[in-house]
Design a protein around this motif. Structure first.
Motif, short mmCIF file in Angstrom:
data_model
loop_
_atom_site.label_atom_id
_atom_site.label_comp_id
_atom_site.label_asym_id
_atom_site.label_seq_id
_atom_site.Cartn_x
_atom_site.Cartn_y
_atom_site.Cartn_z
N ASP A 166 89.20 -55.41 35.25
CA ASP A 166 88.57 -56.46 36.05
C ASP A 166 89.36 -57.77 36.03
OD1 ASP A 166 87.89 -57.59 33.55
OD2 ASP A 166 85.96 -56.57 33.55
N HIS A 167 90.47 -57.80 35.26
CA HIS A 167 91.32 -58.99 35.21
C HIS A 167 92.76 -58.50 35.27
CE1 HIS A 167 92.26 -63.18 34.42
NE2 HIS A 167 93.04 -62.85 33.41
N ILE A 168 93.37 -58.64 36.46
CA ILE A 168 94.73 -58.13 36.67
C ILE A 168 95.59 -59.31 37.12
CG2 ILE A 168 96.16 -56.43 37.84
CD1 ILE A 168 93.49 -54.95 38.52
N VAL A 169 96.54 -59.67 36.26
CA VAL A 169 97.33 -60.88 36.49
C VAL A 169 98.81 -60.52 36.63
CG1 VAL A 169 98.10 -63.05 35.44
CG2 VAL A 169 95.70 -62.36 35.28
N ILE A 170 99.44 -61.10 37.64
CA ILE A 170 100.86 -60.92 37.91
C ILE A 170 101.63 -62.14 37.43
CG2 ILE A 170 102.60 -60.68 39.73
CD1 ILE A 170 100.88 -58.20 39.42
N ALA A 171 102.74 -61.89 36.75
CA ALA A 171 103.67 -62.97 36.40
C ALA A 171 104.81 -62.96 37.41
CB ALA A 171 104.21 -62.78 34.99
N THR A 172 105.15 -64.11 37.94
CA THR A 172 106.28 -64.21 38.85
C THR A 172 107.31 -65.19 38.28
OG1 THR A 172 105.30 -66.03 40.15
CG2 THR A 172 104.82 -63.76 40.86
N VAL A 173 108.56 -64.92 38.56
CA VAL A 173 109.66 -65.83 38.22
C VAL A 173 110.33 -66.24 39.52
CG1 VAL A 173 111.88 -66.08 37.06
CG2 VAL A 173 110.02 -64.83 35.94
N ASP A 174 110.23 -67.50 39.85
CA ASP A 174 110.75 -68.01 41.11
C ASP A 174 110.25 -67.18 42.29
OD1 ASP A 174 112.15 -69.93 39.69
OD2 ASP A 174 113.96 -68.71 39.56
N GLY A 175 108.98 -66.78 42.22
CA GLY A 175 108.34 -66.05 43.30
C GLY A 175 108.50 -64.55 43.26
N THR A 176 109.32 -64.03 42.32
CA THR A 176 109.56 -62.59 42.22
C THR A 176 108.69 -61.98 41.13
OG1 THR A 176 111.85 -62.84 42.95
CG2 THR A 176 111.29 -60.81 41.77
N LEU A 177 108.06 -60.85 41.42
CA LEU A 177 107.20 -60.19 40.44
C LEU A 177 108.02 -59.83 39.20
CD1 LEU A 177 104.46 -57.57 41.15
CD2 LEU A 177 106.05 -57.22 39.26
N ALA A 178 107.56 -60.28 38.03
CA ALA A 178 108.29 -60.06 36.78
C ALA A 178 107.49 -59.28 35.75
CB ALA A 178 108.72 -61.39 36.19
N GLY A 179 106.16 -59.25 35.90
CA GLY A 179 105.34 -58.54 34.92
C GLY A 179 103.90 -58.48 35.37
N VAL A 180 103.10 -57.73 34.60
CA VAL A 180 101.69 -57.57 34.92
C VAL A 180 100.90 -57.38 33.64
CG1 VAL A 180 101.94 -55.06 35.20
CG2 VAL A 180 100.02 -56.25 36.30
N CYS A 181 99.68 -57.85 33.65
CA CYS A 181 98.74 -57.62 32.56
C CYS A 181 97.39 -57.28 33.17
CB CYS A 181 98.61 -58.86 31.68
SG CYS A 181 97.49 -58.65 30.26
N ALA A 182 96.81 -56.15 32.73
CA ALA A 182 95.51 -55.72 33.25
C ALA A 182 94.59 -55.38 32.09
CB ALA A 182 95.68 -54.51 34.17
N GLY A 183 93.38 -55.87 32.16
CA GLY A 183 92.40 -55.57 31.12
C GLY A 183 91.00 -55.70 31.65
N ASP A 184 90.03 -55.40 30.80
CA ASP A 184 88.66 -55.52 31.28
C ASP A 184 87.69 -55.80 30.15
OD1 ASP A 184 86.95 -52.46 31.17
OD2 ASP A 184 88.95 -52.72 30.35
N ILE A 185 86.59 -56.39 30.53
CA ILE A 185 85.43 -56.51 29.67
C ILE A 185 84.58 -55.29 29.96
CG2 ILE A 185 83.38 -57.87 29.15
CD1 ILE A 185 84.98 -60.34 30.12
N ILE A 186 84.40 -54.47 28.95
CA ILE A 186 83.80 -53.16 29.15
C ILE A 186 82.31 -53.29 29.39
CG2 ILE A 186 83.41 -50.88 28.11
CD1 ILE A 186 85.94 -51.51 26.38
N ASP A 187 81.87 -52.90 30.58
CA ASP A 187 80.45 -52.95 30.90
C ASP A 187 79.94 -51.58 31.35
OD1 ASP A 187 81.66 -52.77 33.32
OD2 ASP A 187 80.80 -54.59 34.17
N LEU A 188 80.70 -50.53 30.97
CA LEU A 188 80.24 -49.19 31.32
C LEU A 188 78.98 -48.83 30.54
CD1 LEU A 188 83.59 -47.17 31.28
CD2 LEU A 188 82.39 -48.07 33.26
N THR A 189 78.06 -48.19 31.18
CA THR A 189 76.90 -47.67 30.47
C THR A 189 77.33 -46.45 29.66
OG1 THR A 189 76.28 -46.13 32.22
CG2 THR A 189 75.42 -48.39 32.37
N LYS A 190 76.51 -46.05 28.71
CA LYS A 190 76.81 -44.86 27.92
C LYS A 190 76.96 -43.64 28.83
CE LYS A 190 74.78 -46.30 23.54
NZ LYS A 190 73.77 -46.00 22.47
N LEU A 191 76.14 -43.59 29.91
CA LEU A 191 76.23 -42.47 30.84
C LEU A 191 77.57 -42.47 31.56
CD1 LEU A 191 75.01 -40.03 32.22
CD2 LEU A 191 73.87 -41.59 33.85
#
Length: 207
Positions: free
Chosen positions: A52-77
């Motif tokens: 739910d949180h996906i962030v792109i790092a850019t260097v001078d406008g060029t994609l250089a990296g990515v980080c994706a994570g989430d706060i877990i809100d899945l039910t047990k089911l």
């Protein structure tokens, strides 16, 4: 001086991220050519779907990296259903694609669930993906993305998370960030051949 910026991912970033995944994990060296893109896409889309949180790092406008994570809100089911889906897919592959690369990949996803149980911890969040292009490594971009994810959690009153990684990745980066290794398992891509062994880890962090 290079300008490093962080922004939320856009759908237009997807193809560039897919190529980054293929290069980072060197898909072309271990996956048959016609399966390179489908397998990388399965991996990437699964992680993005769970984030739910996906962030792109850019260097001078060029994609250089990515980080994706989430706060877990899945039910047990929902969590149970995902485990059952992987189990069912593994059984289908046993009958249709036995010993295929994709079958082995599904087994590694099941191994992640084993590691989480063996860690004997429950976490409210997970870091699902953190990649920096090779040509931009060493510039502090990975640390910047990591800190951004930690701040996202703090802003939402979440104070711990976990991640899966393996010894084909730069797992020592997470140790440098003071994350704690909680469990590990060896996985053999071919039966008990040391050259085909990979070690999977689960790390945890309280922030």
């Amino acid at each position: 001086m290079m300008e490093v910026n962080l922004r939320l991912m856009q759908t237009s970033d997807y193809e560039e991220l897919l190529k980054l995944v293929i290069v980072t994990w060197d898909y072309r060296s271990w996956v048959q050519p016609e399966l390179v893109y489908p397998m990388a896409e399965f991996f990437l889309s699964d992680l993005l779907q769970r984030s739910d949180h996906i962030v792109i790092a850019t260097v001078d406008g060029t994609l250089a990296g990515v980080c994706a994570g989430d706060i877990i809100d899945l039910t047990k089911l929902q969590s149970f259903s995902r485990r059952q889906k992987l189990k069912a897919l593994g059984e289908i592959l046993q009958q249709t694609e036995k010993d295929s690369i994709f079958e082995k990949y599904i087994q590694t996803l099941a191994l992640d669930e084993v590691l989480l149980r063996e860690s004997k911890h429950e976490f409210p969040a997970s870091l699902n993906l953190l990649i920096v292009k090779e040509e931009y490594q060493g510039l502090g971009i990975g640390s910047k993305l990591y800190r951004d994810f930690c701040q996202y959690l703090k802003n939402n009153d979440v104070h711990s998370f976990y991640l899966y990684t393996d010894d084909s990745s730069d797992y020592r980066f997470y140790e440098h960030q003071k994350m704690e290794k909680l469990a590990q398992k060896d996985f053999y891509w071919k039966p008990k051949q040391r050259a085909e062994r990979e070690t999977y880890f689960i790390y945890g962090k309280y922030i």
